[in-house]
Design an enzyme around this catalytic site. Structure first.
Site, PDB file in Angstrom:
ATOM      1  N   ILE A  79       0.844  -1.206   0.000  1.00 27.94           N
ATOM      2  CA  ILE A  79       0.000   0.000   0.000  1.00 27.94           C
ATOM      3  C   ILE A  79       0.881   1.259   0.000  1.00 27.94           C
ATOM      4  CG2 ILE A  79      -1.697   1.320   1.339  1.00 27.94           C
ATOM      5  CD1 ILE A  79      -2.755  -1.459   2.352  1.00 27.94           C
TER       6      ILE A  79
ATOM      7  N   THR B  81      -4.612   5.265   7.583  1.00 20.11           N
ATOM      8  CA  THR B  81      -5.462   4.218   7.003  1.00 20.11           C
ATOM      9  C   THR B  81      -4.852   2.853   7.325  1.00 20.11           C
ATOM     10  OG1 THR B  81      -4.321   4.365   4.874  1.00 20.11           O
ATOM     11  CG2 THR B  81      -6.337   5.654   5.099  1.00 20.11           C
TER      12      THR B  81
ATOM     13  N   ASP C  17      -9.128   6.591   8.925  1.00 17.44           N
ATOM     14  CA  ASP C  17     -10.042   5.554   8.439  1.00 17.44           C
ATOM     15  C   ASP C  17     -10.136   4.432   9.464  1.00 17.44           C
ATOM     16  OD1 ASP C  17     -11.697   4.349   6.344  1.00 17.44           O
ATOM     17  OD2 ASP C  17     -10.099   2.849   6.210  1.00 17.44           O
TER      18      ASP C  17
ATOM     19  N   GLU D 160     -12.286   1.055  17.491  1.00 20.52           N
ATOM     20  CA  GLU D 160     -13.348   0.989  16.474  1.00 20.52           C
ATOM     21  C   GLU D 160     -14.239  -0.247  16.587  1.00 20.52           C
ATOM     22  OE1 GLU D 160     -10.650   0.960  12.989  1.00 20.52           O
ATOM     23  OE2 GLU D 160     -11.604  -0.914  12.397  1.00 20.52           O
TER      24      GLU D 160
ATOM     25  N   HIS E 159     -13.461   2.743   8.430  1.00 14.56           N
ATOM     26  CA  HIS E 159     -12.655   1.607   7.926  1.00 14.56           C
ATOM     27  C   HIS E 159     -13.153   1.171   6.543  1.00 14.56           C
ATOM     28  CE1 HIS E 159      -9.771  -1.663   9.518  1.00 14.56           C
ATOM     29  NE2 HIS E 159      -9.728  -1.638   8.202  1.00 14.56           N
ATOM     30  N   GLN E 160     -13.175   2.125   5.621  1.00 19.37           N
ATOM     31  CA  GLN E 160     -13.697   1.828   4.288  1.00 19.37           C
ATOM     32  C   GLN E 160     -12.629   1.907   3.201  1.00 19.37           C
ATOM     33  OE1 GLN E 160     -16.322   5.602   3.825  1.00 19.37           O
ATOM     34  NE2 GLN E 160     -15.517   5.287   1.779  1.00 19.37           N
TER      35      GLN E 160
END
Ligand code: NAI
Length: 328
Positions: A150, A227, A253, A258, A290-291
């Site tokens: 990433i 992220t 994110d 969470e 968290h998308q």
């Protein structure tokens, strides 16, 4: 399993040589729900399931042989406990680094140019520009922590904007250098970056990597983007840095608490998490649930690899890169 996962799972399973049988549950898997796996050989989990020692003990007692994760990260599984109880653990090491890198870029652009506020204003027929001032990305320095799949995609995107990219990772990746990044010690990255973006896994070494000390080393007005995983940041320290204005803006994110919140519609409930509630009050904080992974391509790849892991387990042929835990 979330409703949006059902169709891609069905499609991937149908194309398998010998399709698997699934019992689908919307509950989060943890010690209190692990009993639902009765009668199964494997459980298939996502990032907000909690596979701690207690949950794994229940699963092992029920005869579960395989935990197959529909995620790359596996910080939510007690690998020692799984190994001790003879359970194999697999994951999806890569499904779309582009999805996460592109969402990271989207957060930066939206936060920098105040897009949610701007769009909301125009809808109300308020065409004023006050409070919407951003900065050019071109020429800014972006610090990238973690230069794996990433991180490298993200470096390419930011290099495309004309940013200078400083990178930090215990292992230098030639692809990051080729994409134009320069490696730097963490303190130098903190001192020089206008934007810091986190793309490393959550481990004992990286837990609260961004704490009060790290904020103190960053440039005043820095933008921080996460992220990766929530607990890379000490959220309370982030709130203090936002209040003092040292942290210029924050895009998340992922969030360290969470579990049980992200992926759920709590719009009719009272939010019990005071830290998250405080974060959501800042005009210079943007949070998504968290998308970053959430594209059609990524979901399809996740399900294909999940089916590959299940079939591979039956045939003792799971690809090595997908195995994160073996029976001890
Ligand atoms: P990867 O394994 O390809 O790369 C991770 C990189 O982090 C490696 O190069 C590793 O050496 C580096 N790293 C490890 N410890 C470090 C440290 N202390 N400081 C700096 N770098 C360090 O993983 P990938 O696919 O790039 O994913 C990165 C993370 O992104 C995952 O671990 C996961 O937590 C997160 N993620 C988030 C998603 C989301 O939807 N928000 C979706 C997928 C992944």
């Amino acid at each position: 399993m979330q409703p949006f996962e059902r169709e891609p799972l069905r499609v991937a399973n149908e194309s398998a040589l010998s399709p698997h049988e699934f019992a689908l549950f919307e509950h989060r898997l943890d010690a209190s729900t692990a009993g639902l796996a009765k009668g199964c050989r494997a459980v298939c989990c996502f990032v907000n399931d909690r596979l701690d020692r207690e949950a794994i003990a229940t699963l092992a007692d029920l005869g579960i042989e395989l935990i197959t994760l529909r995620s790359a990260g596996f910080n939510n599984v007690d690998l020692d406990a799984a190994s001790e109880r003879g359970i194999t653990v697999t994951r999806v090491p890569a499904y779309s680094p582009y999805a996460v890198a592109e969402h990271t870029a989207a957060l930066i652009l939206a936060l920098n140019r105040h897009l949610p506020r701007a769009v909301g204003r125009v809808r109300e027929h308020n065409f004023s520009l006050n409070g919407l001032l951003g900065f050019d990305l071109h020429g800014k320095t972006v610090g990238v922590i973690g230069t794996g799949r990433i991180g490298v995609c993200f470096i390419r995107i930011m290099a495309g904007f004309g940013c200078r990219v400083l990178a930090h990772d215990p292992f230098e990746n030639p692809d990051a250098l080729e994409a134009g990044a320069e490696y730097a010690p963490l303190d130098d990255l903190f001192a020089q970056s206008d934007i810091v973006s986190l793309h490393c896994p959550l481990t004992t070494d990286t837990h609260h990597l961004i704490d009060a000390d790290a904020f103190a080393k960053m440039k005043p007005g820095v933008m921080l983007v996460n992220t990766g995983r929530g607990a890379l940041i000490d959220t309370r320290a982030a709130i203090e840095a936002l209040k003092s204005r040292h942290l210029g803006s924050l895009a998340l994110d992922v969030y360290e608490e969470e579990e049980g919140v992200f992926f759920h519609d709590l719009s009719d409930e009272v939010l019990q998490d005071d830290v998250l509630a405080r974060l959501l009050t800042f005009p210079n904080v943007m949070v998504t649930s968290h998308q970053a992974f959430f594209t059609g391509e990524a979901l399809g790849n996740i399900m294909d690899t999940t089916i590959e892991n299940l079939t591979g387990y039956e045939q003792s042929a799971i690809p090595d890169a997908n195995i994160v835990g073996k029976p001890g």
